[in-house]
Design a protein around this motif. Structure first.
Motif, PDB file in Angstrom:
ATOM      1  N   SER A   1       0.915  -1.290  -0.061  1.00  0.00           N
ATOM      2  CA  SER A   1      -0.064   0.242  -0.112  1.00  0.00           C
ATOM      3  C   SER A   1       0.714   1.192   0.043  1.00  0.00           C
ATOM      4  CB  SER A   1      -0.913   0.243   1.278  1.00  0.00           C
ATOM      5  OG  SER A   1      -0.349  -0.035   2.364  1.00  0.00           O
ATOM      6  N   LEU A   2       0.307   2.254  -0.401  1.00  0.00           N
ATOM      7  CA  LEU A   2       1.010   3.761  -0.451  1.00  0.00           C
ATOM      8  C   LEU A   2      -0.064   4.567   0.528  1.00  0.00           C
ATOM      9  CD1 LEU A   2       2.643   5.941  -1.548  1.00  0.00           C
ATOM     10  CD2 LEU A   2       1.214   6.014  -3.400  1.00  0.00           C
ATOM     11  N   GLY A   3       0.728   5.362   1.278  1.00  0.00           N
ATOM     12  CA  GLY A   3      -0.214   6.303   2.374  1.00  0.00           C
ATOM     13  C   GLY A   3       0.636   7.473   2.207  1.00  0.00           C
TER      14      GLY A   3
ATOM     15  N   GLY B   1       1.173  18.082  -5.617  1.00  0.00           N
ATOM     16  CA  GLY B   1       1.530  18.001  -7.009  1.00  0.00           C
ATOM     17  C   GLY B   1       2.323  16.570  -7.111  1.00  0.00           C
ATOM     18  N   LEU B   2       2.560  15.932  -6.314  1.00  0.00           N
ATOM     19  CA  LEU B   2       3.302  14.466  -6.271  1.00  0.00           C
ATOM     20  C   LEU B   2       2.142  13.414  -6.170  1.00  0.00           C
ATOM     21  CD1 LEU B   2       6.588  15.132  -4.290  1.00  0.00           C
ATOM     22  CD2 LEU B   2       6.172  14.751  -6.729  1.00  0.00           C
ATOM     23  N   VAL B   3       1.146  13.665  -5.380  1.00  0.00           N
ATOM     24  CA  VAL B   3       0.117  12.930  -4.954  1.00  0.00           C
ATOM     25  C   VAL B   3      -1.235  13.162  -5.581  1.00  0.00           C
ATOM     26  CG1 VAL B   3      -0.997  11.473  -2.982  1.00  0.00           C
ATOM     27  CG2 VAL B   3       1.437  12.194  -3.001  1.00  0.00           C
ATOM     28  N   LEU B   4      -1.771  14.290  -5.426  1.00  0.00           N
ATOM     29  CA  LEU B   4      -2.960  14.693  -5.735  1.00  0.00           C
ATOM     30  C   LEU B   4      -3.190  15.252  -7.101  1.00  0.00           C
ATOM     31  CD1 LEU B   4      -3.922  16.692  -2.470  1.00  0.00           C
ATOM     32  CD2 LEU B   4      -4.249  14.092  -2.991  1.00  0.00           C
TER      33      LEU B   4
ATOM     34  N   ALA C   1      -3.845   4.758  -1.097  1.00  0.00           N
ATOM     35  CA  ALA C   1      -4.924   4.172  -0.111  1.00  0.00           C
ATOM     36  C   ALA C   1      -5.402   5.108   0.907  1.00  0.00           C
ATOM     37  CB  ALA C   1      -4.433   2.794   0.274  1.00  0.00           C
ATOM     38  N   GLU C   2      -4.424   5.900   1.394  1.00  0.00           N
ATOM     39  CA  GLU C   2      -4.872   6.965   2.428  1.00  0.00           C
ATOM     40  C   GLU C   2      -4.198   8.119   2.184  1.00  0.00           C
ATOM     41  OE1 GLU C   2      -5.826   7.193   7.146  1.00  0.00           O
ATOM     42  OE2 GLU C   2      -5.571   5.219   6.212  1.00  0.00           O
ATOM     43  N   ILE C   3      -4.874   9.352   2.304  1.00  0.00           N
ATOM     44  CA  ILE C   3      -4.087  10.703   2.212  1.00  0.00           C
ATOM     45  C   ILE C   3      -4.682  11.346   3.373  1.00  0.00           C
ATOM     46  CG2 ILE C   3      -3.670  12.628   0.863  1.00  0.00           C
ATOM     47  CD1 ILE C   3      -4.090  11.128  -1.600  1.00  0.00           C
ATOM     48  N   MET C   4      -3.711  11.868   4.410  1.00  0.00           N
ATOM     49  CA  MET C   4      -3.949  12.816   5.344  1.00  0.00           C
ATOM     50  C   MET C   4      -3.312  14.150   5.165  1.00  0.00           C
ATOM     51  SD  MET C   4      -3.695   9.953   8.502  1.00  0.00           S
ATOM     52  CE  MET C   4      -3.973  11.328   9.679  1.00  0.00           C
TER      53      MET C   4
END
Length: 334
Positions: free
Chosen positions: A11-13, A134-137, A148-151
């Motif tokens: 998974s990636l968080g 910019g890297l994730v969203l 799988a989860e972004i906080m």
């Protein structure tokens, strides 16, 4: 994050948010040390950073640091090949790593997609909200849609400072929040001082204090050029709340401030107030205020007195702050 790293498949968080809000602490508290490799990116050459990461991994995988890795691809390939199932790789301050190795997000995306069945977990974090988004969203980012989860870690609400600093009097708690805001690290630093006055003097007013240059560091996390943002915050902190007033103080047309004002609002540093019944766009009665209590305090009392503080006139400045503190606290309370 506990739920994330407890999954059988890889998974990636991602965690992001303003500096000193506790991102690293959350990662350390929620991920068992026996299962994690924790690495903090910095501004060194990529070869040196790879060697440092290999050394950290070498504490979990014997002999991992006995090899010189010519690039990030070879290091990540071995990690995903040799790491025990359920192990967590934590890359803190990912934007610093990417600044020196722009290829890193694509390499991570390849491993996340290809080797999910290996059961390894990747957690990334960073204080640069612009770069992390910019890297994730961002839809064009290699890691978009993989997490799988972004906080987003934000400052704490005012009510928590009373417990954190063990303040019995609610009024004193509000006064403390008007200086330190909701940043947990500021609370920890203030807790080391027996009196609020000494905390302000030694941490903020003293040119050698830990928080004396904090706004500059905060702006550098998200902006390449901080001059315009710092100028806007300075003017707003001194009482210029309309775009026309801010533009006049900077000697620029008001239309040129639309983008920088929007950026400061995206960073949660400036708040836009539109009177009831006024159109949200184009109202000349719109007011802008510094949203963060600590920055409001700093740009009101510290920034205008930088020269005096460098000249060690701390007592004089502290006296002026004490005289105007009620007005400042009232603004934060409202």
């Amino acid at each position: 994050m506990k739920r994330l790293v407890g999954r059988d498949e890889g998974s990636l968080g991602a965690l992001y948010g303003r500096r000193r809000c506790g991102k690293s602490r959350i990662l350390r508290e929620t991920v068992p040390a026996r299962r994690a490799v924790f690495f903090v990116g910095d501004d060194r050459d990529p070869a040196l950073q790879r060697a440092s990461l290999a050394a950290e991994i070498g504490r979990k995988i014997e002999g991992f640091d006995g090899v010189t890795y010519p690039g990030w691809d070879s290091l990540l390939a071995r990690w995903w090949s040799d790491a025990p199932r359920g192990t967590v790789l934590i890359l803190d301050e990912l934007p610093s790593l990417v600044a020196k190795a722009p290829e890193l997000p694509s390499l991570l995306q390849k491993r996340v997609d290809r080797d999910a069945d290996r059961g390894l977990h990747l957690l990334v974090a960073g204080s640069s909200q612009r770069m992390m988004q910019g890297l994730v969203l961002d839809r064009s980012a290699p890691l978009y849609g993989r997490a799988a989860e972004i906080m987003k870690i934000v400052p704490l609400a005012a009510g928590w400072i009373q417990e954190a600093l063990e303040i019995k009097d609610p009024v004193k708690a509000i006064e403390a929040f008007a200086v330190w805001g909701g940043i947990p690290r500021y609370w920890e630093l203030a807790a080391d001082h027996s009196r609020p006055v000494s905390a302000i003097r030694e941490l903020v007013l003293d040119p050698l204090g830990v928080l004396h240059d904090e706004p500059s560091r905060l702006l550098l996390d998200d902006l390449r050029d901080t001059t315009q943002a710092a100028s806007i915050l300075s003017l707003v902190g001194q009482g210029c709340h309309r775009v026309s007033e801010i533009a006049g103080g900077m000697g620029k047309p008001a239309t040129s401030l639309s983008r920088p004002m929007q950026r400061l609002m995206e960073m949660d540093l400036v708040d836009r107030e539109v009177p009831f019944g006024e159109p949200h766009r184009g109202s000349k009665r719109t007011l802008y205020r510094i949203n963060d209590p600590f920055l409001r305090f700093w740009f009101r009392f510290v920034e205008p007195n930088r020269s005096r503080l460098e000249a060690r006139q701390l007592d004089a400045v502290a006296g002026e702050i004490a005289a105007a503190m009620g007005h400042h606290v009232g603004g934060v309370w409202e």
